[in-house]
Design an enzyme around this catalytic site. Structure first.
Site: not given
Length: 378
Positions: A167, A276
């Site tokens: 991320e 995710e």
């Protein structure tokens, strides 16, 4: 009402009924099991229809074809002092990866480049690297990645996919690789760090180079995705797959991810992972009119799967469920236990079959269980 179609489902159905069903057969149906061994040592038992078993093998039997494992730079002392937040180091992760490979599953390695969790708000420089000058840091990235991949290879657990950062919408290893706006110098630094990491992976992996994934957290935000990858591509970072996190309670309704995936596929011509995602199986309220229930999880996966399997040019490449190994209330850290693949009795929930079917079936059938999957409360 049990038969009521959600507003979101109507939108999804209206858009995709006109699209041809993809015939690709390489879709990744993945689950993140990074804390599996930790939970097992703490007495958590995984069950399939009441029968205890190895969670990895259970998921494989339900169609899951890839396991994602994160990797921290933490020391043995850090892992011992605070296992939940530091245990995912090389010594812990290699044996877990061996289990994945021995089960016949694909393996995605998720480098965090931090001693603990890295995410959009936390990209903490590894303690051992904090006094390095930037050229030394670039070399450390090369050597660390090379040494880690060599360790997995030596154990017979070569990753099939490698995330170069987790991320990293705001960069990595702050402040050295932090980015904001279009500031040229910091983007250049991030690019150098990522290229050094990828070169280290290549040096250790040849000739079995894993696919490189670049992972940000903006699966519902096309504008931010465009900003990030336009800037990254100017750095000539070589990567294979775009990874996006998409959590509806953070990133908005599924119409957002439809837009983001469609535009990204057309602009960048690369496969895309939802690296995710998850949805609660129990909660106090619904999530964009999808019920927080085990059937709601199935509904969510079916719609998201249809979004991905029908992305332009077949670039929707896979979905990974985050926190699949948690169990509530035994491992209810930050509420993740209510969004897992396992109910509070330890039994596998139907969501695993819903995701697994995306990876095992050559085609999504014409109906995709559309009517049943789009109903609420079942």
């Amino acid at each position: 009402m049990r038969s009521k179609l959600t507003y979101l489902a109507i939108i999804a159905l209206g858009i995709f009924l006109a699209w041809p069903v993809s015939a690709q057969n390489s879709f990744i149906a993945g689950a993140d099991l990074s804390l599996l061994a930790y939970f097992e040592t703490n007495g958590i038992v995984y069950k399939d229809n009441g029968q205890p078993g190895d969670a990895i093998k259970i998921l494989k039997s339900h169609g899951i074809n890839c396991i994602r494992l994160r990797l921290f730079t933490s020391s043995a002392a850090q892992a011992q002092a605070d296992p939940y937040n530091y245990i995912n180091n090389l010594a812990y992760t290699v044996p877990l990866a061996v289990r994945v490979k021995n089960a016949g599953l694909q393996f995605m390695l998720d480098f965090h480049y931090s001693d603990t969790w890295a995410d959009p708000g936390h990209q903490i420089m590894p303690l051992a690297w904090r006094n390095l000058a930037f050229p030394q840091l670039v070399q450390a990235m090369h050597d660390y990645n090379s040494n880690c991949i060599a360790a997995f290879a030596a154990a017979g657990a070569m990753p099939d996919y490698v995330q170069v950062g987790n991320e990293i919408t705001a960069g990595m290893m702050w402040p050295a690789g932090r980015i904001s706006g279009n500031e040229t110098a910091q983007w250049s630094r991030l690019g150098q760090l990522m290229k050094a990491a990828i070169e280290g992976i290549k040096d250790a992996a040849n000739p079995s180079m894993p696919k490189i994934v670049v992972h940000i957290d903006r699966g519902g935000d096309w504008a931010a995705t465009k900003w990030f990858f336009d800037n990254l591509n100017r750095q000539d970072v070589p990567y294979d797959i775009i990874g996006e996190s998409y959590y509806p309670f953070y990133h908005g309704p599924l119409t957002n991810v439809m837009t983001c995936v469609s535009h990204a596929a057309q602009r960048y011509h690369k496969p895309i992972f939802i690296a995710e995602t998850d949805l609660p199986w129990i909660y106090s309220t619904n999530v964009f009119q999808i019920p927080a229930s085990s059937s709601g999880q199935v509904q969510f996966v079916n719609i998201l799967g249809h979004v991905m399997r029908n992305a332009p040019n077949n670039f929707g490449a896979g979905i990974f469920w985050w926190g699949a190994e948690y169990q509530w209330p035994n491992a209810n850290e930050a509420g993740v236990g209510t969004r897992s693949f396992f109910g509070k009795d330890g039994n596998l929930l139907p969501v695993a079959d819903a995701l697994g079917q995306l990876g095992t079936s050559l085609n999504l059938s014409a109906n995709l269980n559309r009517m049943s999957a789009l109903r609420t409360g079942q």
